[in-house]
Design an enzyme around this catalytic site. Structure first.
Site, mmCIF file in Angstrom:
data_model
loop_
_atom_site.group_PDB
_atom_site.id
_atom_site.type_symbol
_atom_site.label_atom_id
_atom_site.label_comp_id
_atom_site.label_asym_id
_atom_site.label_seq_id
_atom_site.Cartn_x
_atom_site.Cartn_y
_atom_site.Cartn_z
ATOM 1 N N GLY A 41 37.897 47.333 43.837
ATOM 2 C CA GLY A 41 38.438 45.984 43.717
ATOM 3 C C GLY A 41 39.614 45.731 44.645
ATOM 4 O O GLY A 41 40.441 46.619 44.884
ATOM 5 N N GLY A 45 37.586 52.661 32.568
ATOM 6 C CA GLY A 45 37.141 52.074 31.308
ATOM 7 C C GLY A 45 37.975 50.889 30.868
ATOM 8 O O GLY A 45 38.699 50.302 31.665
ATOM 9 N N HIS A 57 35.813 44.633 36.521
ATOM 10 C CA HIS A 57 34.942 45.802 36.680
ATOM 11 C C HIS A 57 33.483 45.367 36.777
ATOM 12 O O HIS A 57 32.714 45.882 37.600
ATOM 13 C CB HIS A 57 35.057 46.727 35.466
ATOM 14 C CG HIS A 57 36.415 47.312 35.234
ATOM 15 N ND1 HIS A 57 37.170 47.016 34.137
ATOM 16 C CD2 HIS A 57 37.132 48.204 35.966
ATOM 17 C CE1 HIS A 57 38.305 47.702 34.190
ATOM 18 N NE2 HIS A 57 38.310 48.421 35.282
#
Ligand code: AMP
Length: 280
Positions: A149, A31, A37
């Site tokens: 990532g 989050g 993201h």
């Protein structure tokens, strides 16, 4: 976007979509979503039919209780951003949902030597906790593709190892690092930097670029020392500044053009620990 809090609701929905031939792409996060993201969501969107994002601040991967305590939570903005990026499903489980038997649970799989190095040695238990939750989430979502990532380069190698060692068929896509205009890698932790720290934080990227630029010009030991001095002069505490083999993460004492190399840095700005890397 559908939001599910419970495993059985999520799996019921996904089973139905899979029965109808849809491929599933999965983006696990903790989050406080940023463009890094969201670039994973975009990549998943372009390659798979159903994009599932999870937001779960996984307690078992934090070796520092204060870091867990202070981890940013911005769920309303996160939902808004995911909807704008056309994410199909958000999985938002509780700790109890993911760890019904308590947060002592850890995956038993051997994660190999890559999990012992760098972050593995500076953050004991971090990768086992990370692998535990990734394995649990994969068992729930059962995606075709997993998107992670390059910002967390070593993490992606550990997950690759996890997939290999568990015989998983999930395809791992590693997506390029998104950076702020001054080069600082986007990170949820950046929002905890003071204004002053934020201004200095782009030095991490400048060091990575200089390690890359000096390849074949200066001995790595000198570049490493110069980077450490530059960071320390600005009040940034380097934990490591390393040149490694990009496949094994074996530490290299010197540039070696004969193999793929990666520069990796971990620093503290005040209480905040940041990592970044650059493939040479
Ligand atoms: P986190 O929420 O920090 O656990 O990150 C969730 C996923 O987003 C991981 O696969 C990270 O590697 C990835 N990620 C975090 N920051 C970035 C970034 N700046 N660029 C691309 N991917 C990122």
């Amino acid at each position: 976007m559908f939001i599910f809090h419970h495993i059985n609701d999520l799996t019921a929905y996904l089973e139905e979509r899979k029965r109808n031939g849809a491929s599933v792409g999965f983006v696990p996060t903790m989050g406080a979503l940023h463009e890094g993201h969201l670039s994973l969501i975009d990549t998943a969107r372009s390659l798979t039919d159903v994009v599932v994002c999870s937001i779960f601040v996984n307690p078992t991967q934090f070796n520092n209780p204060a870091d867990l305590e202070n981890y940013p939570q911005t769920i309303d903005q996160d939902v808004y951003k995911l909807e704008l990026r056309k994410c199909d499903v958000l999985f938002l489980p509780s700790v109890k949902e993911m760890y019904p038997d308590g947060v002592e649970e850890r995956i038993a799989v051997n994660l190999g030597p890559v999990a012992e190095k760098l972050e593995g040695s500076f953050r004991p238990g971090h990768f086992r906790g990370m692998a535990t939750i990734v394995d649990k989430l994969l068992a729930v979502v059962r995606p075709d593709s997993l998107f992670m990532g390059q910002k967390d380069y070593q993490q992606s190698l550990v997950v690759k190892e996890l997939l290999n060692r568990t015989g998983s068929k999930v395809l791992l896509h590693v997506v390029a690092t998104r950076r702020e205009p001054d080069g600082l890698a986007m990170s949820s932790r950046n929002m905890r930097l003071t204004d002053g720290e934020r201004q200095q934080a782009n030095l991490i990227y400048q060091c990575l670029v200089s390690i890359q630029a000096q390849a074949g010009i200066k001995p790595f030991g000198i570049v490493q020392k110069e980077c450490a001095e530059l960071l320390e002069k600005k009040g940034i505490k380097p934990e490591y500044i390393l040149l490694c083999d990009a496949a094994s993460l074996d530490i290299l004492d010197e540039y070696d053009e004969g193999r793929p190399m990666i520069a990796l840095i971990a620093v503290f700005l005040g209480e905040i620990r940041l990592i970044d890397n650059l493939v040479l």
